[in-house]
Design an enzyme around this catalytic site. Structure first.
Site, PDB file in Angstrom:
ATOM      1  N   GLU A 128       1.017  -1.461   0.403  1.00  0.00           N
ATOM      2  CA  GLU A 128      -0.160   0.738   0.251  1.00  0.00           C
ATOM      3  C   GLU A 128       0.449   1.022   0.319  1.00  0.00           C
ATOM      4  OE1 GLU A 128      -2.968   0.318   2.710  1.00  0.00           O
ATOM      5  OE2 GLU A 128      -2.863   2.210   2.832  1.00  0.00           O
TER       6      GLU A 128
ATOM      7  N   GLU B 246      -2.825  12.000   3.242  1.00  0.00           N
ATOM      8  CA  GLU B 246      -3.274  11.095   3.563  1.00  0.00           C
ATOM      9  C   GLU B 246      -2.931  12.308   5.305  1.00  0.00           C
ATOM     10  OE1 GLU B 246      -4.243   6.957   6.147  1.00  0.00           O
ATOM     11  OE2 GLU B 246      -2.006   7.663   5.268  1.00  0.00           O
TER      12      GLU B 246
END
Length: 319
Positions: free
Chosen positions: A157, A162
């Site tokens: 990932e 974020e």
């Protein structure tokens, strides 16, 4: 409580390195691959293989994920039909706008409607450039632009954009199976937050860099008019850049990106400390906004008052 509930996405462009020459660049943008040509930029040729803009996100190239949130957020992810009919996924002035429901009063602990989309196509490397005009932020809010492979975390990932709640800078994170680590001594403008990339259901920290530029996330990002996040995934590793609106390189705006001419990346994960080809493969590009959950819920008290569940329940926090 300061909250901006919507994500405004201008364009995502993906390019592949075709070959190296003395002086080269990439062709003008199209939805399909084109024969590369030489130009004034850099020493590598980047050929655009995909470009998503406006209605491209809603034409079936991207899927709407409508299952339970794997990160345990207080959201109901909507399918395509519901997201469009509820006004949570719309195109306006050529930009995709993804929103969180701002009308429904919930009981504390209830789940608010939101959107998560991902590409049907998967990728095994390339140069990825995403232009965001604005992003959601605020107490309980956890937005992300990321990619993920199969059988998490074994397929890897990559978290490009974020953060949570009222955080002031962006975090760049990798999650992998066992055997991958980050090198904190690399040349990067971000601060190393950890070198163990291996993740699991009980420890999902991953290895990360935290940006030092307040224009990289939240209120600072939006006040700067948004910007570009670019990441290069190749045999050397994974490098990630953030460019505020005023600092976007001309080669990007010209459609001929040349990473070799850019400034030092905010994050760099070299192959020397992690076998990138082994730990990252078949990635779907993903965009979502969840609420509370494993990270925003746990970190809520650091920047916000009250409870995360109460914040989610009140629709005025998302208006």
């Amino acid at each position: 409580m300061l909250t901006f509930p919507s994500l405004f996405l201008t364009v995502i462009s993906i390019a592949s390195l075709t070959r190296q020459v003395a002086a080269a660049g990439a062709p003008n943008p199209t939805r399909r691959s084109r024969v590369p040509r030489k130009d004034k930029y850099g020493g590598k040729i980047w050929a655009q293989v995909d470009k998503f803009q406006g209605d491209d996100f809603l034409d079936g190239s991207w899927e709407f994920f409508d299952q339970g949130d794997p990160t345990h957020g207080l959201v109901n992810y909507q399918n395509a039909q519901n997201a469009k009919s509820k006004g949570l996924a719309v195109v306006q002035d050529g930009k995709l706008i993804l929103s969180v429901d701002d009308k429904t009063q919930l009981r504390p602990g209830g789940r608010r409607d939101s959107v998560r989309i991902n590409t049907k196509k998967t990728y095994n490397g390339g140069l990825f450039i995403a232009d965001f005009e604005a992003m959601p932020y605020g107490c309980s809010v956890w937005p992300a632009w990321w990619s993920v492979g199969p059988n998490w975390p074994e397929g890897g990932e990559i978290d490009i954009l974020e953060g949570v709640n009222l955080g002031d800078t962006n975090q760049y994170t990798l999650h992998t199976g066992a055997g991958c680590s980050a090198d904190s001594s690399v040349k990067a403008t971000g601060k190393s937050l950890g070198t163990t990339c291996a993740s699991s259901g009980t420890d999902n920290s991953g290895c990360a860099f935290k940006d030092s530029d307040p224009r990289s996330y939240g209120e600072g990002f939006n006040s700067a008019g948004g910007g570009v996040f670019a990441h290069l995934w190749d045999s050397d590793g994974i490098k990630i850049w953030h460019f505020a609106r005023a600092d976007i390189p001309h080669d990007i705006t010209d459609g001929k990106p040349d990473p070799s001419s850019w400034t030092t990346p905010a994050a760099y994960f070299p192959t020397s400390s992690c076998d990138i080809s082994h730990h990252f493969h078949d990635h779907s590009l993903t965009i979502d906004t969840t609420l509370c959950g494993d990270w925003a819920g746990a970190a809520f008290g650091a920047t916000c008052s009250g409870s995360c569940q109460e914040a989610v329940a009140d629709p005025t926090n998302f208006a």
